[in-house]
Design an enzyme around this catalytic site. Structure first.
Site, PDB file in Angstrom:
ATOM      1  N   LEU A  33      26.112 -12.575   1.539  1.00 46.48           N
ATOM      2  CA  LEU A  33      26.145 -12.696  -0.116  1.00 46.48           C
ATOM      3  C   LEU A  33      24.666 -13.069  -0.506  1.00 46.48           C
ATOM      4  CD1 LEU A  33      29.389 -14.991  -0.405  1.00 46.48           C
ATOM      5  CD2 LEU A  33      29.228 -12.376  -0.644  1.00 46.48           C
ATOM      6  N   THR A 144      14.479   4.677   2.910  1.00 45.72           N
ATOM      7  CA  THR A 144      13.794   4.970   1.711  1.00 45.72           C
ATOM      8  C   THR A 144      13.032   6.084   1.567  1.00 45.72           C
ATOM      9  OG1 THR A 144      12.681   3.980  -0.054  1.00 45.72           O
ATOM     10  CG2 THR A 144      12.382   2.994   1.750  1.00 45.72           C
ATOM     11  N   SER A 179       4.687  -0.948   0.833  1.00 46.22           N
ATOM     12  CA  SER A 179       4.932  -2.622   0.682  1.00 46.22           C
ATOM     13  C   SER A 179       5.466  -2.914   1.872  1.00 46.22           C
ATOM     14  CB  SER A 179       6.004  -2.701  -0.299  1.00 46.22           C
ATOM     15  OG  SER A 179       7.412  -2.407   0.284  1.00 46.22           O
ATOM     16  N   TYR A 181       8.331  -4.259   2.540  1.00 46.39           N
ATOM     17  CA  TYR A 181       9.653  -3.837   2.325  1.00 46.39           C
ATOM     18  C   TYR A 181       9.887  -2.624   3.073  1.00 46.39           C
ATOM     19  CZ  TYR A 181      13.236  -1.224   0.603  1.00 46.39           C
ATOM     20  OH  TYR A 181      14.306  -0.411   0.555  1.00 46.39           O
ATOM     21  N   HIS A 182       9.082  -1.819   2.370  1.00 46.94           N
ATOM     22  CA  HIS A 182       9.199  -0.311   2.752  1.00 46.94           C
ATOM     23  C   HIS A 182       8.704  -0.037   4.194  1.00 46.94           C
ATOM     24  CE1 HIS A 182       9.123   0.537  -1.593  1.00 46.94           C
ATOM     25  NE2 HIS A 182       9.841   1.488  -1.395  1.00 46.94           N
ATOM     26  N   LYS A 185      11.780  -0.686   6.553  1.00 49.32           N
ATOM     27  CA  LYS A 185      12.473   0.392   6.793  1.00 49.32           C
ATOM     28  C   LYS A 185      12.017   1.555   7.914  1.00 49.32           C
ATOM     29  CE  LYS A 185      15.685  -0.320   3.451  1.00 49.32           C
ATOM     30  NZ  LYS A 185      16.991  -0.234   3.645  1.00 49.32           N
ATOM     31  N   TYR A 255       4.371   0.519 -15.826  1.00 51.74           N
ATOM     32  CA  TYR A 255       3.334  -0.170 -15.043  1.00 51.74           C
ATOM     33  C   TYR A 255       2.078   0.974 -14.970  1.00 51.74           C
ATOM     34  CZ  TYR A 255       6.944  -3.312 -13.171  1.00 51.74           C
ATOM     35  OH  TYR A 255       7.851  -4.400 -13.095  1.00 51.74           O
ATOM     36  N   ARG A 326       1.078  -3.699  -9.189  1.00 48.76           N
ATOM     37  CA  ARG A 326       1.392  -3.179  -7.517  1.00 48.76           C
ATOM     38  C   ARG A 326      -0.045  -2.276  -7.066  1.00 48.76           C
ATOM     39  NH1 ARG A 326       7.282  -0.742  -7.019  1.00 48.76           N
ATOM     40  NH2 ARG A 326       8.429  -2.565  -8.258  1.00 48.76           N
TER      41      ARG A 326
HETATM   42  N1  USQ Z   1       7.891   0.696 -12.377  1.00 47.98           N
HETATM   43  C1  USQ Z   1       7.500   0.890 -13.453  1.00 47.98           C
HETATM   44  N2  USQ Z   1       8.265  -0.134 -14.403  1.00 47.98           N
HETATM   45  C2  USQ Z   1       9.127  -1.164 -13.884  1.00 47.98           C
HETATM   46  C3  USQ Z   1       9.474  -0.935 -12.523  1.00 47.98           C
HETATM   47  C4  USQ Z   1       9.001   0.094 -11.793  1.00 47.98           C
HETATM   48  O1  USQ Z   1       6.761   1.397 -13.998  1.00 47.98           O
HETATM   49  O2  USQ Z   1       9.602  -1.804 -14.926  1.00 47.98           O
HETATM   50  C5  USQ Z   1       7.497   1.654 -11.308  1.00 47.98           C
HETATM   51  C6  USQ Z   1       6.802   0.971 -10.276  1.00 47.98           C
HETATM   52  O3  USQ Z   1       5.327   0.857 -10.456  1.00 47.98           O
HETATM   53  C7  USQ Z   1       6.897   2.491  -9.285  1.00 47.98           C
HETATM   54  C8  USQ Z   1       8.237   3.125  -9.739  1.00 47.98           C
HETATM   55  O4  USQ Z   1       8.311   2.399 -11.272  1.00 47.98           O
HETATM   56  O5  USQ Z   1       5.840   3.325  -9.416  1.00 47.98           O
HETATM   57  C9  USQ Z   1       9.257   2.645  -8.915  1.00 47.98           C
HETATM   58  O6  USQ Z   1       9.772   1.223  -8.880  1.00 47.98           O
HETATM   59  P1  USQ Z   1      11.131   0.736  -8.726  1.00 47.98           P
HETATM   60  O7  USQ Z   1      10.820  -0.735  -8.596  1.00 47.98           O
HETATM   61  O8  USQ Z   1      11.973   1.090  -8.996  1.00 47.98           O
HETATM   62  O9  USQ Z   1      11.173   1.127  -7.079  1.00 47.98           O
HETATM   63  P2  USQ Z   1      10.669   0.691  -5.592  1.00 47.98           P
HETATM   64  O10 USQ Z   1       9.900  -0.525  -5.592  1.00 47.98           O
HETATM   65  O11 USQ Z   1      10.019   1.939  -5.173  1.00 47.98           O
HETATM   66  O12 USQ Z   1      12.043   0.413  -4.861  1.00 47.98           O
HETATM   67  C10 USQ Z   1      13.226   0.809  -5.301  1.00 47.98           C
HETATM   68  C11 USQ Z   1      14.458  -0.140  -4.529  1.00 47.98           C
HETATM   69  C12 USQ Z   1      14.260   0.209  -3.060  1.00 47.98           C
HETATM   70  C13 USQ Z   1      14.414   1.656  -2.763  1.00 47.98           C
HETATM   71  C14 USQ Z   1      13.237   2.432  -3.448  1.00 47.98           C
HETATM   72  C15 USQ Z   1      13.297   3.733  -3.359  1.00 47.98           C
HETATM   73  O13 USQ Z   1      14.093  -1.322  -5.097  1.00 47.98           O
HETATM   74  O14 USQ Z   1      15.174  -0.370  -2.313  1.00 47.98           O
HETATM   75  O15 USQ Z   1      13.949   1.783  -1.429  1.00 47.98           O
HETATM   76  O16 USQ Z   1      13.195   2.053  -4.822  1.00 47.98           O
HETATM   77  S1  USQ Z   1      11.490   4.611  -3.519  1.00 47.98           S
HETATM   78  O17 USQ Z   1      10.982   4.240  -4.611  1.00 47.98           O
HETATM   79  O18 USQ Z   1      12.008   6.051  -3.442  1.00 47.98           O
HETATM   80  O19 USQ Z   1      11.026   4.224  -2.321  1.00 47.98           O
END
Ligand code: USQ
Length: 398
Positions: A33, A144, A179, A181-182, A185, A255, A326
Site C-alpha cells: 500500500l 519502461t 532519471s 527511477y528509469h 528499471k 514542460y 527536468r
Molecule cells: N510532461 C509535461 N507536462 C506535464 C507532465 C509531463 O510536459 O505536466 C512531459 C515531461 O517533461 C516528459 C513527458 O511529458 O517529457 C512524459 O512525462 P511523464 O511524467 O508523463 O512520464 P515519465 O516521467 O517519463 O514517466 C511515466 C511514468 C513511468 C513510466 C514512463 C514511461 O511515471 O512510470 O515508466 O512514463 S516512459 O515515459 O516511456 O518512460
C-alpha cells in the site's frame, strides 16, 4: 491460469486484477500500500476517490463471487514472497509493484536511494523466489520505454544486430535513461536477463510507454472497484495531468517547448497487452522484450487534443508552456519499433481523443475534490536536486 500480481493495489495492478478475473484467470497478489503513502507524501490524492483495501475486497467478492487473495506485504521480503508463491503456485507473475516516478526519484539522495533499493530488490526477490519455488512460471516484468532514453537512431525491441570491427552479434539495445527511477528499471532488465540465462527462467520485459485513462474493458460501475488516477507532478503522467487540468480549469502544463516525443498507451490497452503476454508465455530460458505503447506523440499534439476535447465538452482549456523542471532533450528523433505485441494479437487503440473524452467526463464530478490539492499541478522538483516552482513562460488562450 494462476496469475500473481505484485503491486495489486496500484493504478495498473488493481485494474488488472479485475480484468484478468473477468477473463477467467485465478488472481492473487501482494502490495504494501505504498502508493497511497507516496501520493500523500507529495501532498496529493487520487483524482478518482478510491476505496481502502477492505472495501475493495468486499466489493470484489460481491462482483466476482469469490475472495481475492490480496495480502499486505513487502515485495522486498524474501520469506513473504517465497511463502506466497508456495501457497498460490503462480503460473504467471506480473510485476507492477515498484516506485514508478521519475521526479520522485530525483528529489534528493534519500528518494534516489530508496527508489533504486526498493525497485531492484523487489525484482531480485521475485527472481530468487521463482527459482526456488516456481521455476517454470513466467515473469511479466513492467519496465519502461524510458529505459532507452532518446537515442538518435530507431529503437529496437530490446535487442539489435551490431557489427563492430568486422564481427556481428545480437546484443541488448543501449539504455540511456533520464532519471534514477528509469535507471532502476534498466538494472532490473539486466538482472532479469541474467536470471533467464543462468536459471532458465521465462521472462517478458515490458518497455511500457506513458499510460493514461480511467477505464478498461469490462469495467463495472462500482465506486469501490475504481482504480486510482494521479495528477501530481510525481505520480500523474502527462495525459492524465492534462485531462485533470482541463476538467478543473487549470492551464495545461507543457514542460518547455513540448516537442518531447513519447509512446503513449491507454490503460485499457495496457491491460490487454499484459494479459496477452501472460497468455502467450516466453519459453524456458527466454528473455523477451516487448515495446508496449499504442502511438507516439509529442506533448504539444497531446495538449492540442486535450484542448479540442475540452472545447467539445464546453470547457475553456488554456495551454501554458512552463519552465521545464527536468533535464531532457526537447527536440529529438524518436522512432521505436512495436512489433512483438502485434504478433501475439495486440490491436492498438488509436483514438486518443475518445479516451480523453471519457476521462474528462469521469473527472468532472470530482472537480471540488481535486481542487483541494491544486497546488500539486505546477512542478517544482528539478533534476539538479533543488526545488523551485516552474513559472509559466507563455500561455495560449482557450
Ligand atoms: N510532461 C509535461 N507536462 C506535464 C507532465 C509531463 O510536459 O505536466 C512531459 C515531461 O517533461 C516528459 C513527458 O511529458 O517529457 C512524459 O512525462 P511523464 O511524467 O508523463 O512520464 P515519465 O516521467 O517519463 O514517466 C511515466 C511514468 C513511468 C513510466 C514512463 C514511461 O511515471 O512510470 O515508466 O512514463 S516512459 O515515459 O516511456 O518512460
Amino acid at each position: 491460469m494462476r496469475v500473481f500480481i505484485a503491486g495489486i493495489d496500484g493504478y495498473l495492478g488493481w485494474a488488472l486484477a479485475q480484468y484478468m478475473t473477468a477473463r477467467g484467470h485465478e488472481v492473487a497478489g501482494a502490495d504494501l500500500l505504498l502508493r497511497r503513502q507516496w501520493v500523500e507524501e507529495v501532498g496529493s490524492i487520487s483524482a478518482i476517490p478510491i476505496a481502502d483495501r477492505e472495501e475493495r475486497l468486499a466489493a470484489f467478492k460481491a462482483q466476482y463471487g469469490k475472495d481475492l487473495d490480496f495480502r499486505v506485504g513487502d515485495l522486498c521480503d524474501y520469506a513473504f514472497v517465497r511463502d506466497f508463491f508456495q501457497s498460490f503456485q503462480p503460473e504467471a507473475i506480473v510485476h507492477v509493484g515498484q516506485m514508478p516516478s521519475a521526479p520522485y526519484s530525483m528529489m534528493d539522495v534519500e528518494h534516489a536511494l530508496w527508489t533504486q533499493t526498493n525497485n531492484v530488490n523487489s525484482n531480485m526477490v521475485i527472481l530468487w523466489a521463482m527459482r526456488e519455488v516456481v521455476p517454470d512460471a513466467h515473469l511479466v516484468k513492467l519496465g519502461t520505454m524510458g529505459e532507452y532514453g532518446q537515442p538518435n537512431i530507431d529503437i529496437a525491441e530490446g535487442f539489435f544486430e551490431v557489427e563492430y570491427r568486422g564481427r556481428k552479434d545480437r546484443l541488448p539495445f543501449p539504455r540511456l535513461p533520464g532519471s534514477f527511477y528509469h535507471l532502476s528499471k534498466v538494472h532490473d532488465s539486466h538482472n532479469t536477463h541474467f536470471a533467464t540465462r543462468i536459471w532458465k527462467l521465462r521472462a517478458t520485459d515490458i518497455m511500457q510507454g506513458v499510460v493514461f485513462g480511467t477505464q478498461f474493458e469490462g469495467m463495472v460501475d462500482v465506486p469501490a472497484l475504481r482504480t486510482r488516477l494521479d495528477f501530481d507532478q510525481c505520480f500523474g503522467t502527462a495525459i492524465n495531468r492534462f485531462c485533470v487540468q482541463a476538467a478543473v480549469g487549470h492551464p495545461l502544463t507543457l514542460y518547455g517547448a513540448g516537442t518531447q516525443k513519447r509512446g503513449f498507451i491507454p490503460l485499457r490497452d495496457a491491460l490487454r497487452c499484459l494479459t496477452l503476454a501472460c497468455e502467450n508465455p516466453a519459453q524456458r530460458g527466454e528473455f523477451r522484450v516487448f515495446n508496449q505503447f499504442s502511438e507516439a506523440y509529442n506533448l504539444v499534439e497531446l495538449a492540442d487534443m486535450t484542448q479540442q476535447v475540452g472545447t467539445e465538452l464546453g470547457l475553456k482549456v488554456e495551454i501554458a508552456h512552463y519552465e521545464n523542471p527536468r533535464q531532457e532533450l526537447e527536440e529529438h528523433y524518436y522512432n521505436p519499433d512495436r512489433e512483438n505485441l502485434l504478433k501475439i494479437g495486440y490491436e492498438p487503440s488509436q483514438d486518443v481523443k475518445s479516451e480523453m473524452k471519457v476521462m474528462i467526463a469521469d473527472l468532472l464530478p470530482h472537480k471540488a475534490h481535486i481542487l483541494q490539492k491544486s497546488a500539486v499541478l505546477v512542478p517544482d522538483i528539478r533534476w539538479d536536486g533543488t526545488r523551485r516552482r516552474s513559472r509559466a513562460i507563455e500561455t495560449s488562450p482557450a
